[in-house]
Design an enzyme around this catalytic site. Sequence first.
Site, PDB file in Angstrom:
ATOM      1  N   ASP A 103       0.835  -1.201   0.000  1.00 58.44           N
ATOM      2  CA  ASP A 103       0.000   0.000   0.000  1.00 58.44           C
ATOM      3  C   ASP A 103       0.870   1.251   0.000  1.00 58.44           C
ATOM      4  O   ASP A 103       1.981   1.240   0.554  1.00 58.44           O
ATOM      5  CB  ASP A 103      -0.911   0.016   1.229  1.00 58.44           C
ATOM      6  CG  ASP A 103      -1.968  -1.077   1.172  1.00 58.44           C
ATOM      7  OD1 ASP A 103      -2.326  -1.493   0.060  1.00 58.44           O
ATOM      8  OD2 ASP A 103      -2.434  -1.505   2.248  1.00 58.44           O
ATOM      9  N   PRO A 104       0.389   2.345  -0.571  1.00 63.89           N
ATOM     10  CA  PRO A 104       1.179   3.584  -0.620  1.00 63.89           C
ATOM     11  C   PRO A 104       1.692   4.040   0.740  1.00 63.89           C
ATOM     12  O   PRO A 104       2.836   4.494   0.853  1.00 63.89           O
ATOM     13  CB  PRO A 104       0.196   4.597  -1.214  1.00 63.89           C
ATOM     14  CG  PRO A 104      -0.709   3.773  -2.064  1.00 63.89           C
ATOM     15  CD  PRO A 104      -0.874   2.475  -1.321  1.00 63.89           C
TER      16      PRO A 104
END
Length: 301
Positions: free
Chosen positions: A38-39
């Site tokens: 995930d970012p």
Amino acid sequence: MQGFLNLNKPSGMTSHDCVAKVRKLLRLKRVGHGGTLDPAATGVLPIAVGKATRLLQFLPSEKAYFGTVKFGIITTTDDLEGEIVQSAPVPELMLSDIEKVLPNFLGKIEQVPPSYSAIQVEGKRLYDLARQGKTVEVPTRIVEVFNIKILDWRSGDFPEVDLAIACGTGTYIRAIARDLGRTLSIGGTLAALTRIESSGFSEENSLTFAEVENQLQENKFSLLSIEIALAHLPVIVLITEDAKRWCQGQRLPYQVKWQIETKKAEHYFRVYNYKGDFLGIGQLIKSEENLLLAPQVVISN
């Protein structure tokens, strides 16, 4: 240039962003990653370069994380990147409450991935559908958690617990945080996440982008060899003539001198010639009453 980069992904970048940056730094187009992060998450992101991109599917699936769960909060994305849809202090929550339910998240468990994720439903990614305001039923799937333990606990109105989690591929730590909150009937979301191990790569041996750039400037940068990344696979060594035939796509009858247990049929193997050159990945398959070594990915000619 071919091999693997053990990248320490910074927060704020998608896995695709990281691939694009590696392409730019190395001036190569053939780059891929071995497992989306995930970012907001940091940590190990295996990057394959050159012919190694064809071998990503053969990397070991085990991963390990350090994650922080914040209780009393529910968000649209199951982490703090999303919109808060519920927030209620839960100062009464105790560490013992978490210890009682944590075993429910060990072993093979049913998990519904977050609605904001890269999983595809009817050919469209969930995060695209969510951004369009479309609600779809996210299919439940079975994932495996090998180990989950508490590292630290902080009480308060919105208490937090730090967890160490070892799991198989496809496991969403955001979903574990969400479901842990649901099990306790108070809500929960993922506040922080670091991947410390992925597919045989570890955080202590990873490189940041700054370190990669410095090594490139000093002409000291090198990729990890394909053999290191695939060290978990057993080896078959072929004589020269067999190696030539195998590299041309032919299946070879099983040979006792390979010293491979026949019960390993359907498993993958690293295939070498007698000079020690890595040829590719083979698979023992059953054909009628015979075992054949079939080429799956041929790297060398």
